[in-house]
Design an enzyme around this catalytic site. Structure first.
Site, short mmCIF file in Angstrom:
data_model
loop_
_atom_site.label_atom_id
_atom_site.label_comp_id
_atom_site.label_asym_id
_atom_site.label_seq_id
_atom_site.Cartn_x
_atom_site.Cartn_y
_atom_site.Cartn_z
N HIS A 116 -0.68 6.98 -3.48
CA HIS A 116 0.53 6.59 -2.75
C HIS A 116 1.72 7.48 -3.14
O HIS A 116 2.85 7.01 -3.21
CB HIS A 116 0.88 5.12 -3.00
CG HIS A 116 -0.16 4.15 -2.54
ND1 HIS A 116 -0.13 3.55 -1.30
CD2 HIS A 116 -1.29 3.69 -3.13
CE1 HIS A 116 -1.18 2.76 -1.16
NE2 HIS A 116 -1.91 2.83 -2.25
N ASN A 189 -1.23 -3.26 1.66
CA ASN A 189 -1.58 -2.14 2.53
C ASN A 189 -1.48 -2.57 3.99
O ASN A 189 -1.31 -3.75 4.28
CB ASN A 189 -3.02 -1.68 2.26
CG ASN A 189 -3.12 -0.78 1.02
OD1 ASN A 189 -2.12 -0.22 0.55
ND2 ASN A 189 -4.33 -0.64 0.52
FE1 HDE Z 1 -2.78 0.40 -5.95
N1 HDE Z 1 -1.95 1.60 -7.36
N2 HDE Z 1 -4.41 0.19 -7.09
N3 HDE Z 1 -3.69 -0.67 -4.50
N4 HDE Z 1 -1.19 0.62 -4.79
C1 HDE Z 1 -0.77 2.19 -7.26
O1 HDE Z 1 0.86 2.30 -8.93
C2 HDE Z 1 -4.50 0.51 -8.39
C3 HDE Z 1 -4.93 -1.22 -4.55
C4 HDE Z 1 -0.95 0.01 -3.60
O2 HDE Z 1 4.95 2.29 -3.07
C5 HDE Z 1 -0.37 2.87 -8.54
O3 HDE Z 1 3.07 2.82 -8.90
C6 HDE Z 1 -5.76 0.06 -8.92
C7 HDE Z 1 -5.12 -2.16 -3.49
C8 HDE Z 1 0.31 0.44 -3.05
O4 HDE Z 1 5.12 2.55 -5.23
C9 HDE Z 1 -1.48 2.51 -9.51
C10 HDE Z 1 -6.42 -0.50 -7.88
C11 HDE Z 1 -3.96 -2.14 -2.78
C12 HDE Z 1 0.82 1.34 -3.99
C13 HDE Z 1 -2.41 1.71 -8.61
C14 HDE Z 1 -5.58 -0.42 -6.74
C15 HDE Z 1 -3.08 -1.20 -3.42
C16 HDE Z 1 -0.14 1.42 -5.05
C17 HDE Z 1 -0.06 4.33 -8.40
C18 HDE Z 1 -7.83 -1.08 -7.86
C19 HDE Z 1 -3.61 -2.94 -1.52
C20 HDE Z 1 2.11 2.11 -3.90
C21 HDE Z 1 1.44 4.45 -8.48
C22 HDE Z 1 -8.04 -2.14 -8.67
C23 HDE Z 1 -3.60 -4.36 -1.72
C24 HDE Z 1 3.28 1.35 -4.44
C25 HDE Z 1 1.92 3.14 -8.78
C26 HDE Z 1 4.55 2.13 -4.23
C27 HDE Z 1 0.04 2.19 -6.20
C28 HDE Z 1 -3.54 1.18 -9.11
C29 HDE Z 1 -5.98 -0.89 -5.46
C30 HDE Z 1 -1.78 -0.94 -2.91
C31 HDE Z 1 -2.16 3.66 -10.19
C32 HDE Z 1 -6.23 0.24 -10.32
C33 HDE Z 1 -6.36 -3.02 -3.24
C34 HDE Z 1 0.95 0.02 -1.75
O5 HDE Z 1 -1.01 1.72 -10.54
#
Ligand code: HDE
Length: 738
Positions: A116, A189
């Protein structure tokens, strides 16, 4: 450009003309300011002041203009020249202003988000329209009409910060709600399911999706071997793949996409009773996407298409709005539902469990500064206020660990909550202190508890009644490292999604799969992917196999559990069935030539204004055109800078002479050919025909190519284009042959 040393300071000015032709700013010359120097004048004559300050380009503080200072507040006398020994150097280390300025510049970048990375944010508010006091103690859901400040960041997942907006990708829809009992981050999302069922697979998923590590391409796309290798080895991804191969992954605008919390969460009332909940954001603007060929061209014409769209809409007072919808259910429903509600690869169809609308989210203010707000905003799934709680969804549990770590890495300090965009807007009182960049250390003598310093100076105390309490979920069983049997069906809902689409949407899914897999070099990966599609829809598998030129249809993949093929289609899953009712918030591209009918244009603009849409003028020259009544109108784009892919519909109002000139122009031919190929509505004056003939489509014009013969046609045109696309064209005409 390298300079030879001059023999003496006096002759150094003779270098100036050479540097000026290179286009670089000279010492003492501000690049923003038009040069007052005639091109052939010796530079020093105009720029030099007696002290050699490079006089003309210094902008000094006069009147109430602020004085430039260092970070320490020391007023700066000269921001154009470093401190030197003699006027040709060396530069002195003593120059603290230079040192500080360059030092800060060198440290301007922070690590981009691992996923993202490319995003765009805006401020707004959430307003409650229906009280949820019966199901949750969450303060935000108590008082109808009350507004809670909000910040939203939309994003793509795979591309780097500088990638283009219209990648085929999932979009992040992260909402920070500054509630009176702490920040609530709903980090969702635009797709309600995820690729994987367990957080431990996330690094592999993302490694596979991102550019391949040796070559570092392709950027911002999943059309490569590693991604499809991983996916075809992960049957649990099939449902999400149907969504990402659909037009959901190429939205027209952030304003025209849904948002989903994805996981099942809990709402908890004052007595500790829990109700399961799935969160939905439904855009008032209706759903809308672009088509793939258009997306590819938009990325070239305007890589910032989504950013610009949001910025323009908010600044133009057309505030995007979403309704917050909830699917609420209890344990009994969960037990009876076909799938496990903790499995993040599954939805609960709205037809089975209707969405209850309880509030609205409005974005009404762009950021003041992109870095300070959009880049530094730190979402954490574990940010929930009392009354909202987690379930054991293994993906959500993993996320609750991950986000805090990531923010420390990105923002560099455990005090990232002190940054204004992250700071709660309710009182904060604790004994956490110090660390890098601490802005709000607790005051007073006492920094621990329990303490016996009394109410006044003893600091904050726990509050068992108001404080956050976790729902007292019972443990499920033994400590194990396995995937529950109830997560084992990977194809049924993928099929349900596919059969819920209109024929044109199904065609786009087949096209996208064929395109993506044709970028995969290894034939065995392509075939392995098709072996999964067989379980989703036999016709889809056949079409993709034929499109890829597979010699034989592979054997179906081994299914962990036999798919159910009786799930009913759900209309809520189609974009086409959930489009807008008007052209409001959309943009018409109007191609004009000199001599264009002024009256017709005026009535078209009036009708566009009436429905709350916008328009942009495209013309052969950026200076604009002279209309039939002699008035001049400025253009927003020259034709090749304003291709039809940037608009939701187009109109051509041209004179005979104008059309003749444009017919010979490749950009004008592309303008009409693309609008036609992308199934857009086209309004045209009879004079425009030669442009369509030159574009090779004059004999193909259909019901969505609407005559603009007189002022009377304008209203009908604007009403008709609310449908946005004329899809029968794509099913009837071989658009690839254009
Ligand atoms: Fe994320 N995800 N994610 N994700 N995600 C990040 O956090 C992560 C997942 C989502 O505009 C990171 O600040 C893991 C699902 C959005 O700043 C990080 C897993 C969904 C955003 C991270 C998921 C998301 C992130 C990277 C699996 C939808 C952007 C930068 C378990 C429900 C937020 C940050 C923004 C961002 C980890 C899966 C949505 C690395 C470990 C499912 C919208 O922390």
């Amino acid at each position: 450009m390298a300079k030879k040393p001059s023999p003496s300071p006096k002759t150094s000015n003779s270098k100036a003309p050479t540097d000026r032709t290179s286009g670089t700013a000279m010492p003492g010359e501000s690049p923003q300011k038009a040069s007052p120097v005639p091109p052939d004048a010796p530079l020093r004559d105009a720029y030099a002041e007696p002290q050699g300050r490079g006089g003309e380009t210094h902008q000094t503080a006069e009147g109430d203009v602020a004085v430039l200072t260092t970070q320490q507040g020391v007023p700066v006398a000269d921001d154009q020249n470093t401190l030197k020994q003699g006027d040709r150097g060396p530069t002195l280390i003593e120059d603290f202003h230079f040192r500080e300025k360059i030092f800060h510049f060198d440290h301007e970048r922070i690590p981009e988000r691992v996923v993202h990375a490319r995003g765009y944010g805006a401020h707004g508010f959430f307003e409650l329209t229906e009280s949820l006091a019966d199901v949750t103690r969450a303060d935000i859901f108590q008082r109808v009409g009350e507004r809670t400040p909000a910040f939203v960041r939309f994003s793509t997942v795979a591309g780097s910060k500088g990638s283009f907006d219209l990648a085929r990708d999932v979009r992040g829809f992260a909402v920070k709600l500054y509630t009176k009992e702490g920040n609530w981050d709903l980090v969702g999302n635009n797709i309600p399911v995820f690729f994987i069922q367990d957080a431990i697979k996330f690094p592999d998923l993302i490694h596979a999706a991102k550019p391949e590590p040796d070559r570092m391409f392709p950027q911002a796309q999943t059309a490569h071997d590693n991604f499809w290798d991983f996916i075809s080895l992960s049957p649990e991804a099939m449902h999400m793949v149907m969504w990402t191969m659909s037009d959901r992954a190429i939205p027209r605008s952030y304003r025209t996409m849904e948002g989903f919390g994805v996981h099942t969460f809990r709402l908890v009332d004052a007595k500790g009773k829990s109700t399961f909940v799935k969160f939905h954001w439904k855009p008032k603007q209706g759903l809308q996407s672009v088509v793939w060929n258009e997306a590819v061209k938009i990325n070239g014409a305007d890589p910032d298409f989504h950013r610009r769209d949001l910025w323009d809409a908010i600044n133009g007072g057309d505030f995007p709005e979403w309704e917050l919808g909830l699917q609420l259910f209890d344990q009994d429903f969960a037990d009876k539902f076909d799938f496990d509600v903790l499995d993040p690869t599954k939805i609960i169809p709205e037809e089975i469990l209707p969405v209850r609308f309880v509030g609205r989210l409005v974005l009404d203010r762009v950021v003041d500064n992109f870095f300070a707000e959009t880049e530094q905003v730190a979402f954490c799934t574990q940010n929930v206020p009392p009354g909202i709680d987690f379930t054991n969804d293994p993906l959500l549990q993993g996320r609750n660990f991950s986000y805090l770590d990531t923010q420390l890495k990105r923002l560099g300090s455990p005090n990232f909550a002190h940054i204004p965009i992250n700071a709660p807007k309710c009182p904060v009182a604790h004994f956490q202190q110090d660390g890098h960049m601490a802005m709000t250390n607790p005051r007073g003598r006492v920094n621990y508890e329990p303490n016996s310093w009394g109410a006044t100076i003893g600091g904050p105390r726990e509050d068992p009644a108001r404080g956050f309490t976790s729902f007292a979920a019972e443990p499920d069983g033994a400590k194990l490292r396995l995937r529950p049997e109830s997560f084992a069906d990977h194809y049924s809902q993928a099929r349900q999604f596919f059969i819920s689409q209109t024929p044109i949407e199904q065609k786009h899914i087949a096209d996208a799969l064929t395109f993506e897999l044709s970028k995969v070099e290894r034939p065995d990966i392509r075939a392995r992917m098709v072996s999964h599609l067989i379980h989703i829809d036999a016709g889809l598998a056949d079409t993709v196999a034929a499109g890829l030129g597979l010699p034989d249809l592979p054997a179906p993949a081994q299914a962990a559990r036999p798919p159910i093929d009786s799930l009913a289609p759900s209309d809520a899953l189609s974009i086409v069935k959930n489009g807008p009712a008007t052209f409001a918030g959309r943009k018409l591209g109007i191609l004009l030539s000199d001599g264009a009918d002024a009256e017709l244009l005026a009535s078209l603009l009036k009708e566009i204004g009436k429905v709350g849409a916008t328009y942009e003028i495209v013309a052969p020259k950026i200076g604009g055109v002279t209309l039939s009544d002699g008035t001049k109108i400025a253009a927003k784009h020259k034709i090749d800078g304003g291709p039809s892919v940037l608009f939701d519909a187009v109109a051509l109002i041209v004179s005979d002479a104008g059309a003749e000139l444009m017919a010979g122009d490749a950009a004008a031919q592309d303008f009409v050919r693309d609008a036609f190929a992308h199934c857009k509505y086209i309004g045209l004056t009879p004079q425009a025909e030669p442009i369509f003939a030159a574009g090779g489509i004059a004999d193909k014009l259909d019901d969505a190519c609407l005559p603009l013969a007189s002022v009377k046609d304008a209203a009908q045109f604007v009403e008709t284009i609310a449908a946005l696309r004329f899809w029968p064209r794509e099913l009837e005409v071989d658009l690839d042959a254009l």
